[in-house]
Design a protein around this motif. Sequence first.
Motif, short mmCIF file in Angstrom:
data_model
loop_
_atom_site.label_atom_id
_atom_site.label_comp_id
_atom_site.label_asym_id
_atom_site.label_seq_id
_atom_site.Cartn_x
_atom_site.Cartn_y
_atom_site.Cartn_z
N ALA A 173 0.82 -1.21 0.00
CA ALA A 173 0.00 0.00 0.00
C ALA A 173 0.85 1.27 0.00
N THR A 174 1.89 1.31 0.82
CA THR A 174 2.72 2.51 0.87
C THR A 174 3.57 2.66 -0.40
N THR A 175 3.99 1.55 -0.96
CA THR A 175 4.72 1.61 -2.23
C THR A 175 3.78 2.08 -3.34
N ASP A 176 2.54 1.58 -3.34
CA ASP A 176 1.56 2.03 -4.34
C ASP A 176 1.27 3.52 -4.21
N ALA A 177 1.22 4.03 -2.98
CA ALA A 177 0.99 5.46 -2.79
C ALA A 177 2.12 6.28 -3.41
N ALA A 178 3.36 5.82 -3.23
CA ALA A 178 4.50 6.50 -3.85
C ALA A 178 4.42 6.40 -5.37
N LEU A 179 4.03 5.23 -5.87
CA LEU A 179 3.88 5.04 -7.31
C LEU A 179 2.78 5.94 -7.87
N ASP A 180 1.67 6.07 -7.14
CA ASP A 180 0.58 6.96 -7.57
C ASP A 180 1.09 8.38 -7.76
N ALA A 181 1.81 8.87 -6.76
CA ALA A 181 2.32 10.25 -6.82
C ALA A 181 3.28 10.42 -8.00
N PHE A 182 4.15 9.44 -8.20
CA PHE A 182 5.10 9.50 -9.32
C PHE A 182 4.36 9.52 -10.66
N GLU A 183 3.42 8.60 -10.82
CA GLU A 183 2.68 8.51 -12.08
C GLU A 183 1.89 9.78 -12.36
N HIS A 184 1.41 10.42 -11.31
CA HIS A 184 0.66 11.67 -11.46
C HIS A 184 1.53 12.78 -12.06
N GLU A 185 2.82 12.72 -11.80
CA GLU A 185 3.74 13.76 -12.27
C GLU A 185 4.33 13.49 -13.66
N LEU A 186 4.08 12.31 -14.21
CA LEU A 186 4.72 11.94 -15.48
C LEU A 186 4.23 12.72 -16.70
N PRO A 187 2.93 12.97 -16.85
CA PRO A 187 2.49 13.66 -18.07
C PRO A 187 3.20 15.00 -18.26
N GLY A 188 3.68 15.22 -19.47
CA GLY A 188 4.36 16.47 -19.80
C GLY A 188 5.85 16.48 -19.54
N LEU A 189 6.39 15.43 -18.96
CA LEU A 189 7.82 15.44 -18.66
C LEU A 189 8.69 15.41 -19.91
N GLY A 190 8.15 14.96 -21.02
CA GLY A 190 8.92 14.94 -22.26
C GLY A 190 9.35 16.33 -22.70
N GLU A 191 8.58 17.34 -22.30
CA GLU A 191 8.90 18.73 -22.64
C GLU A 191 9.53 19.47 -21.47
N ALA A 192 9.72 18.81 -20.35
CA ALA A 192 10.24 19.45 -19.15
C ALA A 192 11.76 19.60 -19.20
N SER A 193 12.24 20.49 -18.37
CA SER A 193 13.69 20.67 -18.26
C SER A 193 14.29 19.48 -17.51
N ASP A 194 15.60 19.33 -17.66
CA ASP A 194 16.29 18.27 -16.93
C ASP A 194 16.04 18.40 -15.43
N GLU A 195 16.09 19.62 -14.94
CA GLU A 195 15.90 19.86 -13.51
C GLU A 195 14.51 19.41 -13.06
N GLN A 196 13.50 19.64 -13.89
CA GLN A 196 12.14 19.22 -13.54
C GLN A 196 12.03 17.70 -13.52
N VAL A 197 12.66 17.03 -14.47
CA VAL A 197 12.63 15.57 -14.51
C VAL A 197 13.36 15.02 -13.28
N PHE A 198 14.52 15.55 -13.00
CA PHE A 198 15.27 15.10 -11.83
C PHE A 198 14.47 15.34 -10.54
N ALA A 199 13.75 16.44 -10.47
CA ALA A 199 12.95 16.73 -9.27
C ALA A 199 11.85 15.70 -9.08
#
Length: 133
Positions: A42-68
Amino acid sequence: MAERPTTNWRHGIAEEAEELAAGTLDPECACMAALYPEELLATTDAALDAFEHELPGLGEASDEQVFAVVERFVLALNEVNDANNGGAFETDEREELCDFIDESLTEHGVDVVALTARHGLGRYQLTNKWRKW
Protein backbone atom coordinates in the motif's frame (compact mmCIF):
# COMPACT_ATOMS: atom_id res chain seq x y z
CA MET A 1 2.51 1.06 -20.08
CA ALA A 2 5.20 0.10 -17.60
CA GLU A 3 4.00 -2.49 -15.14
CA ARG A 4 4.12 -1.46 -11.53
CA PRO A 5 6.43 -3.61 -9.44
CA THR A 6 3.64 -3.98 -6.87
CA THR A 7 1.45 -5.59 -9.53
CA ASN A 8 4.14 -8.20 -10.07
CA TRP A 9 4.57 -8.72 -6.33
CA ARG A 10 0.80 -9.15 -5.82
CA HIS A 11 0.72 -11.64 -8.68
CA GLY A 12 3.47 -13.64 -6.96
CA ILE A 13 1.55 -13.65 -3.69
CA ALA A 14 -1.61 -14.88 -5.42
CA GLU A 15 0.26 -17.54 -7.38
CA GLU A 16 1.93 -18.80 -4.22
CA ALA A 17 -1.43 -18.90 -2.39
CA GLU A 18 -2.90 -20.99 -5.22
CA GLU A 19 0.01 -23.41 -5.04
CA LEU A 20 -0.38 -23.70 -1.27
CA ALA A 21 -4.12 -24.33 -1.61
CA ALA A 22 -3.50 -26.97 -4.28
CA GLY A 23 -0.85 -28.63 -2.12
CA THR A 24 1.82 -28.20 -4.79
CA LEU A 25 3.98 -25.95 -2.60
CA ASP A 26 5.44 -26.89 0.75
CA PRO A 27 4.30 -24.26 3.28
CA GLU A 28 7.88 -23.98 4.52
CA CYS A 29 8.86 -22.75 1.06
CA ALA A 30 6.20 -20.04 0.93
CA CYS A 31 7.67 -16.58 1.35
CA MET A 32 5.84 -14.09 -0.87
CA ALA A 33 3.27 -12.87 1.67
CA ALA A 34 6.02 -12.34 4.24
CA LEU A 35 8.22 -10.50 1.74
CA TYR A 36 5.38 -8.24 0.61
CA PRO A 37 3.01 -7.46 3.49
CA GLU A 38 -0.05 -5.40 2.57
CA GLU A 39 1.26 -2.28 4.32
CA LEU A 40 4.43 -2.37 2.22
CA LEU A 41 2.38 -2.81 -0.95
CA ALA A 42 0.00 0.00 0.00
CA THR A 43 2.72 2.51 0.87
CA THR A 44 4.72 1.61 -2.23
CA ASP A 45 1.56 2.03 -4.34
CA ALA A 46 0.99 5.46 -2.79
CA ALA A 47 4.50 6.50 -3.85
CA LEU A 48 3.88 5.04 -7.31
CA ASP A 49 0.58 6.96 -7.57
CA ALA A 50 2.32 10.25 -6.82
CA PHE A 51 5.10 9.50 -9.32
CA GLU A 52 2.68 8.51 -12.08
CA HIS A 53 0.66 11.67 -11.46
CA GLU A 54 3.74 13.76 -12.27
CA LEU A 55 4.72 11.94 -15.48
CA PRO A 56 2.49 13.66 -18.07
CA GLY A 57 4.36 16.47 -19.80
CA LEU A 58 7.82 15.44 -18.66
CA GLY A 59 8.92 14.94 -22.26
CA GLU A 60 8.90 18.73 -22.64
CA ALA A 61 10.24 19.45 -19.15
CA SER A 62 13.69 20.67 -18.26
CA ASP A 63 16.29 18.27 -16.93
CA GLU A 64 15.90 19.86 -13.51
CA GLN A 65 12.14 19.22 -13.54
CA VAL A 66 12.63 15.57 -14.51
CA PHE A 67 15.27 15.10 -11.83
CA ALA A 68 12.95 16.73 -9.27
CA VAL A 69 10.18 14.22 -10.07
CA VAL A 70 12.60 11.32 -9.78
CA GLU A 71 14.02 12.72 -6.55
CA ARG A 72 10.55 13.04 -4.96
CA PHE A 73 9.72 9.45 -5.91
CA VAL A 74 13.03 8.05 -4.66
CA LEU A 75 12.70 9.95 -1.38
CA ALA A 76 9.17 8.58 -0.96
CA LEU A 77 10.53 5.07 -1.51
CA ASN A 78 13.29 5.81 1.02
CA GLU A 79 10.53 6.54 3.54
CA VAL A 80 8.79 3.25 2.69
CA ASN A 81 12.08 1.43 3.12
CA ASP A 82 12.82 3.18 6.42
CA ALA A 83 9.37 2.29 7.73
CA ASN A 84 10.23 -1.34 7.01
CA ASN A 85 13.51 -1.28 8.93
CA GLY A 86 15.55 -0.76 5.78
CA GLY A 87 14.54 -4.11 4.34
CA ALA A 88 11.63 -3.29 2.05
CA PHE A 89 13.52 -3.46 -1.21
CA GLU A 90 16.18 -6.06 -1.87
CA THR A 91 18.13 -6.46 -5.10
CA ASP A 92 15.26 -7.75 -7.25
CA GLU A 93 12.87 -5.09 -5.97
CA ARG A 94 15.43 -2.32 -6.48
CA GLU A 95 15.95 -3.43 -10.07
CA GLU A 96 12.20 -3.57 -10.71
CA LEU A 97 11.67 -0.10 -9.25
CA CYS A 98 14.55 1.40 -11.23
CA ASP A 99 13.33 -0.28 -14.42
CA PHE A 100 9.86 1.09 -13.73
CA ILE A 101 11.24 4.62 -13.39
CA ASP A 102 13.23 4.29 -16.62
CA GLU A 103 10.33 2.76 -18.59
CA SER A 104 7.81 5.27 -17.26
CA LEU A 105 9.98 8.26 -18.10
CA THR A 106 10.68 6.86 -21.56
CA GLU A 107 6.96 6.27 -22.20
CA HIS A 108 6.35 9.92 -21.35
CA GLY A 109 8.93 11.24 -23.79
CA VAL A 110 12.04 11.51 -21.64
CA ASP A 111 15.22 10.28 -23.30
CA VAL A 112 16.77 8.78 -20.18
CA VAL A 113 20.07 7.97 -21.88
CA ALA A 114 20.51 11.55 -23.10
CA LEU A 115 19.29 13.01 -19.79
CA THR A 116 21.75 11.07 -17.70
CA ALA A 117 24.61 11.56 -20.19
CA ARG A 118 24.15 15.34 -20.06
CA HIS A 119 24.83 15.11 -16.33
CA GLY A 120 27.78 12.72 -16.50
CA LEU A 121 25.75 9.72 -15.35
CA GLY A 122 25.20 6.29 -16.76
CA ARG A 123 21.62 5.38 -17.60
CA TYR A 124 21.26 3.25 -14.49
CA GLN A 125 22.62 5.92 -12.15
CA LEU A 126 19.52 8.09 -12.37
CA THR A 127 18.39 7.36 -8.80
CA ASN A 128 21.77 6.96 -7.09
CA LYS A 129 22.03 10.49 -5.70
CA TRP A 130 18.96 10.04 -3.46
CA ARG A 131 18.44 6.30 -3.16
CA LYS A 132 19.00 4.59 0.20
CA TRP A 133 17.33 1.30 -0.73
